[in-house]
Design an enzyme around this catalytic site. Structure first.
Site, PDB file in Angstrom:
ATOM      1  N   HIS A 148      35.323  37.812  38.580  1.00 31.91           N
ATOM      2  CA  HIS A 148      34.194  38.546  39.164  1.00 31.91           C
ATOM      3  C   HIS A 148      34.795  39.348  40.305  1.00 31.91           C
ATOM      4  O   HIS A 148      35.424  38.770  41.194  1.00 31.91           O
ATOM      5  CB  HIS A 148      33.119  37.578  39.672  1.00 31.91           C
ATOM      6  CG  HIS A 148      31.860  38.246  40.124  1.00 31.91           C
ATOM      7  ND1 HIS A 148      30.758  37.540  40.562  1.00 31.91           N
ATOM      8  CD2 HIS A 148      31.523  39.563  40.210  1.00 31.91           C
ATOM      9  CE1 HIS A 148      29.791  38.375  40.896  1.00 31.91           C
ATOM     10  NE2 HIS A 148      30.245  39.611  40.698  1.00 31.91           N
ATOM     11  N   LEU A 149      34.649  40.661  40.285  1.00 32.94           N
ATOM     12  CA  LEU A 149      35.385  41.539  41.189  1.00 32.94           C
ATOM     13  C   LEU A 149      35.285  41.081  42.636  1.00 32.94           C
ATOM     14  O   LEU A 149      34.190  40.953  43.188  1.00 32.94           O
ATOM     15  CB  LEU A 149      34.877  42.977  41.064  1.00 32.94           C
ATOM     16  CG  LEU A 149      35.593  44.012  41.955  1.00 32.94           C
ATOM     17  CD1 LEU A 149      37.091  44.032  41.702  1.00 32.94           C
ATOM     18  CD2 LEU A 149      34.992  45.397  41.738  1.00 32.94           C
ATOM     19  N   HIS A 150      36.441  40.837  43.247  1.00 41.25           N
ATOM     20  CA  HIS A 150      36.469  40.402  44.643  1.00 41.25           C
ATOM     21  C   HIS A 150      37.819  40.712  45.267  1.00 41.25           C
ATOM     22  O   HIS A 150      38.850  40.767  44.599  1.00 41.25           O
ATOM     23  CB  HIS A 150      36.180  38.905  44.757  1.00 41.25           C
ATOM     24  CG  HIS A 150      37.220  38.020  44.125  1.00 41.25           C
ATOM     25  ND1 HIS A 150      37.350  37.863  42.754  1.00 41.25           N
ATOM     26  CD2 HIS A 150      38.185  37.232  44.678  1.00 41.25           C
ATOM     27  CE1 HIS A 150      38.343  37.029  42.495  1.00 41.25           C
ATOM     28  NE2 HIS A 150      38.880  36.635  43.649  1.00 41.25           N
ATOM     29  N   PHE A 151      37.770  40.928  46.554  1.00 42.45           N
ATOM     30  CA  PHE A 151      38.947  41.034  47.406  1.00 42.45           C
ATOM     31  C   PHE A 151      38.915  39.847  48.367  1.00 42.45           C
ATOM     32  O   PHE A 151      37.875  39.202  48.533  1.00 42.45           O
ATOM     33  CB  PHE A 151      38.945  42.345  48.190  1.00 42.45           C
ATOM     34  CG  PHE A 151      39.011  43.580  47.334  1.00 42.45           C
ATOM     35  CD1 PHE A 151      40.208  44.254  47.142  1.00 42.45           C
ATOM     36  CD2 PHE A 151      37.862  44.080  46.713  1.00 42.45           C
ATOM     37  CE1 PHE A 151      40.265  45.400  46.351  1.00 42.45           C
ATOM     38  CE2 PHE A 151      37.910  45.204  45.914  1.00 42.45           C
ATOM     39  CZ  PHE A 151      39.119  45.868  45.730  1.00 42.45           C
TER      40      PHE A 151
END
Length: 397
Positions: A231-234
């Site tokens: 799940h898109l994350h930084f």
């Protein structure tokens, strides 16, 4: 700065609870303002490579963003939301050429959520039935924010109904490896898979710049490079020491676009590129995100470290997961259970066993990082492909 009242809300795909406040940051370009909703917090304790300090003693002139972020993070720490207390973990700077930072967090890998996808594909579809950030506890949320046209930085009580249905969010990392370890989730309810796009990467660059502090870095791990959630994350955290990769020598390769300089790391155990310059942060972000897009579409795992408040970006290349699955990883390092994500490749290594921490040396960690990285021949071949692609995809003037 006015006091902000508590903000209970959920990231689940249901109508959000009423927001207590929001802030507009005036250091963003006029067309990229962010409105932030937050909860009230407590005082801060800082963490550097050897000691824990009161944050006010370490950094008396924090940016408004970091000041509030630290207070919110400490509030979650006081509530006991973390799997361990990072401020009590042992850490040290190892003697040698690189001065690697080692931290002992015994059993961290056993407390983290298990990886729920294969490591052989950098691009994979999002699966809602697996863990993702719409399922976190409401108290793990620190900020949520979105763009606004306002030029002023102000707090307001009560978010209007026009607030986006899918704002970006900053959450605590419940298994921190550094002080104020947080997760940045772009457009959280859109459920984007872990893949870089230009808009989301620019958001990460803006967050790094808003911190206005060289010790607060933003990182990214692709699938296959030890991202553990699709799940898109930084990620980001504060460490008051220079990363070994930040002081590594570089060799200039080319200048493209609007003056963006591309160099390669030399005399460092991990292969990678260093991007800096350009006429604006947007120019730099565009070039780096293009490189990331090329790598992920080529099924090449990579990690990104956004350094110096967005002025320098390190793009690091690795193949350790591939070696693990193919049986080519050394048993010595498999036993150490080090997952070489962006922080480890940058020189901040998490060790899970007392024996490994007590016996840690620069020579051992260098050998591990060399094993995790591409060979010189692999890097040279990939370097030519990346530079050729970037030259053909220079940002618009």
């Amino acid at each position: 700065m006015p006091v902000i009242s508590p903000l209970p809300f959920s990231l689940a795909p249901t109508p959000a609870a009423p927001a207590a406040s929001r802030v507009r940051w005036n250091s963003f370009p006029h067309h990229r303002r962010l409105r932030v909703e937050t909860k009230a917090g407590m005082c801060s304790n800082g963490f550097d490579s050897t000691n824990c300090f009161r944050m006010e003693e370490v950094e008396p002139n924090l940016s408004p963003f970091l000041h509030k972020l630290f207070k919110e993070w400490d509030d979650r720490k006081a509530r006991g939301l973390f799997h361990h207390d990072i401020t009590t973990c042992e850490a040290k700077v190892l003697p040698g050429e690189h001065n690697f930072v080692a931290i002992l967090i015994e059993g961290r890998d056993q407390k983290k959520r298990p990886t729920e996808f294969g490591m052989n594909q950098v691009l994979q579809p999002f699966h809602s039935e697996k863990f993702n950030f719409t399922k976190v506890k409401p108290e793990e949320v620190i900020f949520r924010f979105q763009e606004t046209e306002s030029d002023s930085a102000q707090y307001f009580d009560g978010a209007p109904p026009t607030v986006s249905a899918s704002p970006s969010s900053i959450l605590i990392n419940v298994s921190p490896i550094g002080y104020c370890h947080v997760l940045l989730i772009p457009r959280v309810q859109e459920c984007l898979p872990q893949r870089v796009d230009r808009e989301s990467f620019l958001l990460a660059m803006y967050v790094a710049r808003e911190a206005r502090n060289p010790f607060f870095r933003v990182g990214y791990n692709s699938l296959g490079a030890f991202a553990t959630i699709n799940h898109l994350h930084f990620q980001a955290y504060y460490l008051k020491v220079q990363y070994p990769v930040e002081k590594a020598p570089t060799e200039k390769l080319t200048v493209i676009g609007n003056g963006v300089s591309i160099s390669q790391l030399v005399q460092y155990p991990v292969s990678g590129f260093v991007f800096e310059g350009g006429s604006s942060l947007e120019d730099l972000s565009h070039v780096v995100s293009n490189a990331c897009i090329f790598l992920q579409e080529s099924n090449r795992p990579y990690n990104v470290l956004i350094s110096e408040s967005g002025k320098r970006v390190f793009l690091l290349l690795q193949c350790y997961a591939e070696k693990q699955t193919s049986g080519k990883a050394s048993q010595e390092f498999l036993d150490m259970r080090i997952n070489p994500a962006v922080w480890e490749l940058g020189g901040h290594l998490v060790l899970k066993r007392r024996k490994d921490y007590d016996e840690a040396s620069e020579a051992t960690l260098c050998r591990f990082l060399v094993e995790a990285s591409l060979s010189e021949a692999e890097f040279q071949e990939l370097k030519c492909c990346v530079l050729e692609f970037l030259a053909s995809a220079s940002p618009e003037k």
